[in-house]
Design a protein around this motif. Structure first.
Motif, PDB file in Angstrom:
ATOM      1  N   TRP A  45      75.991  31.126  45.555  1.00 15.59           N
ATOM      2  CA  TRP A  45      76.266  31.171  46.983  1.00 15.59           C
ATOM      3  C   TRP A  45      77.267  32.287  47.303  1.00 15.59           C
ATOM      4  CZ3 TRP A  45      80.559  30.975  50.003  1.00 15.59           C
ATOM      5  CH2 TRP A  45      80.329  30.911  51.384  1.00 15.59           C
ATOM      6  N   GLN A  46      78.281  32.435  46.468  1.00 12.98           N
ATOM      7  CA  GLN A  46      79.284  33.478  46.713  1.00 12.98           C
ATOM      8  C   GLN A  46      78.649  34.873  46.671  1.00 12.98           C
ATOM      9  OE1 GLN A  46      82.143  32.460  43.689  1.00 12.98           O
ATOM     10  NE2 GLN A  46      83.294  31.099  45.042  1.00 12.98           N
ATOM     11  N   ALA A  79      76.606  35.315  49.714  1.00 13.64           N
ATOM     12  CA  ALA A  79      77.472  35.512  50.880  1.00 13.64           C
ATOM     13  C   ALA A  79      77.920  36.962  50.975  1.00 13.64           C
ATOM     14  CB  ALA A  79      78.682  34.582  50.796  1.00 13.64           C
ATOM     15  N   LEU A  80      78.264  37.572  49.838  1.00 14.84           N
ATOM     16  CA  LEU A  80      78.667  38.979  49.849  1.00 14.84           C
ATOM     17  C   LEU A  80      77.494  39.870  50.271  1.00 14.84           C
ATOM     18  CD1 LEU A  80      80.826  39.275  46.590  1.00 14.84           C
ATOM     19  CD2 LEU A  80      81.573  38.776  48.922  1.00 14.84           C
ATOM     20  N   GLU A  82      76.841  39.409  54.048  1.00 14.66           N
ATOM     21  CA  GLU A  82      77.878  40.068  54.840  1.00 14.66           C
ATOM     22  C   GLU A  82      77.699  41.583  54.802  1.00 14.66           C
ATOM     23  OE1 GLU A  82      81.113  39.770  57.471  1.00 14.66           O
ATOM     24  OE2 GLU A  82      79.615  38.354  56.724  1.00 14.66           O
ATOM     25  N   ALA A 142      86.886  40.741  45.751  1.00 13.23           N
ATOM     26  CA  ALA A 142      86.782  39.446  45.073  1.00 13.23           C
ATOM     27  C   ALA A 142      87.320  39.521  43.650  1.00 13.23           C
ATOM     28  CB  ALA A 142      85.328  38.983  45.070  1.00 13.23           C
ATOM     29  N   ASN A 202      88.106  40.001  56.339  1.00 18.73           N
ATOM     30  CA  ASN A 202      87.827  39.049  55.268  1.00 18.73           C
ATOM     31  C   ASN A 202      89.081  38.807  54.442  1.00 18.73           C
ATOM     32  OD1 ASN A 202      85.696  37.542  53.896  1.00 18.73           O
ATOM     33  ND2 ASN A 202      84.343  39.188  54.531  1.00 18.73           N
ATOM     34  N   TRP A 246      84.508  35.494  51.427  1.00 20.95           N
ATOM     35  CA  TRP A 246      83.193  34.926  51.714  1.00 20.95           C
ATOM     36  C   TRP A 246      82.968  34.725  53.209  1.00 20.95           C
ATOM     37  CZ3 TRP A 246      83.024  35.767  46.910  1.00 20.95           C
ATOM     38  CH2 TRP A 246      83.897  35.191  45.993  1.00 20.95           C
ATOM     39  N   ALA A 270      75.583  30.024  56.651  1.00 28.33           N
ATOM     40  CA  ALA A 270      76.137  29.880  55.309  1.00 28.33           C
ATOM     41  C   ALA A 270      75.982  28.455  54.798  1.00 28.33           C
ATOM     42  CB  ALA A 270      77.610  30.289  55.321  1.00 28.33           C
TER      43      ALA A 270
END
Length: 333
Positions: free
Chosen positions: A58-59, A62-63, A66, A113, A194, A207, A247
């Motif tokens: 998921w992370q 998400a990147l 975005e 990150a 962010n 995220w 999300a």
């Protein structure tokens, strides 16, 4: 927390004029909804084990989302999974056009990150992030750019420090566009927002689903430099709510697929690699048979057979549309 109107830009009179938080609380209901939505999303993410393939997957998604949304706000449109597929197919040649814009933002977010939020605290760190967003190169900032950047940082640490996190983030982005104004700086500004909300404890990493939310609105809605600060806050918070909704849907979909992964493995030999292949699909936006073969010590043919079995089970789907050199992703819907 009750927001207080900003009393201007104390100590910054010689620099750019940054927007102040409106005194009229018309945006409070949206702010509360967005705050609750982000807290709920973060809570669900933190409930997953650190080594969970869903959490990692998921992370990374998400990147990617975005990056694609942020590139679109710069007028660089990427269709579907094009960015993820390009990374799997990359032959070392640098991407150009929209791919280059999206990849630059993606690399900046990944670096953030990896290196932590402190990497964006200094002017040097902000400059490095901006250069990554622009695709590399080390053009030094001009004296005037350095000056405006210093004023923006002082404003974040001064007047905005006492403001609630989400309205402050909206103003920070507006101030970045209007007061700093680095060339091609839209993507880096959203990366810094962010980092700003990560630093404020709203999220546990970069995220934030902001550009993903703006992608659901007309492009004309993105006007951080507009004269109406209250309108900008309203649009910013609406975009945040849309981003949170998307999300959460993606996270729920990955969790459903993870739950289904045990079903096809029950009819196979105990030493089957099918659950491991499924975990790789959950942990990455897309995988190739070669990737699966390398990770699990399989032949390419064996990896293809396992991936195709997951397709038949409705857990995976082919993403490239090609007959050869196929690429797979977790099923959607």
């Amino acid at each position: 927390m009750t927001p207080k109107p900003d009393d201007g830009n104390p100590g910054l009179e010689a620099g750019p004029v940054f927007p102040a938080l409106p005194a009229f609380p018309a945006f409070w209901p949206l702010w509360e909804q967005a705050e609750r939505g982000l807290a709920r999303l973060e809570s669900r993410l933190q409930a997953l084990p650190p080594a969970s393939p869903v959490r990692a997957g998921w992370q990374e998604r998400a990147l990617l989302a975005e990056s694609v949304g942020s590139a679109a706000l710069e007028g660089a449109y990427l269709e579907g999974d094009r960015l993820a597929l390009w990374e799997l197919d990359a032959d070392g040649a640098p991407p150009d056009g929209a791919l280059g814009v999206g990849l630059g933002i993606l690399r900046a977010l990944r670096a953030l990150a990896r290196e932590g939020v402190a990497a964006s605290d200094s002017a040097e760190g902000i400059h490095a992030l901006h250069q990554r967003c622009c695709g590399g190169g080390r053009r030094p900032l001009s004296p005037d750019e350095n000056r405006r950047l210093a004023f923006w940082q002082r404003w974040l640490d001064g007047p905005l420090a006492a403001a609630p996190a989400l309205p402050a983030a909206a103003l920070a982005l507006a101030g970045w566009h209007g007061g700093v104004g680095l060339r091609h700086g839209g993507g880096s500004g959203r990366c810094l927002v962010n980092a700003f909300l990560w630093r404020r404890g709203v999220m546990s990493g970069p995220w934030l689903p902001l550009a993903r939310g703006f992608a659901a609105l007309p492009l004309s809605a993105y006007r951080p430099q507009g004269p109406d600060t209250a309108l900008w806050l309203d649009v910013f918070l609406r975009a945040m709510l849309l981003g949170v909704e998307r999300a959460e849907q993606e996270l729920a979909g990955l969790l459903r697929l993870e739950a289904r992964l045990t079903a096809p493995s029950q009819t196979r030999r105990r030493h089957s690699r099918l659950p491991q292949v499924g975990a790789l699909l959950l942990a990455a936006p897309a995988v190739s048979p070669g990737t699966v073969a390398r990770h699990l010590g399989l032949s390419r043919r064996g990896a293809v057979l396992l991936l195709e079995e997951l397709v038949r089970c409705g857990i995976a789907e082919e993403a490239s549309g090609r007959e050869r050199f196929r690429v797979y992703r977790a099923a959607r819907g």
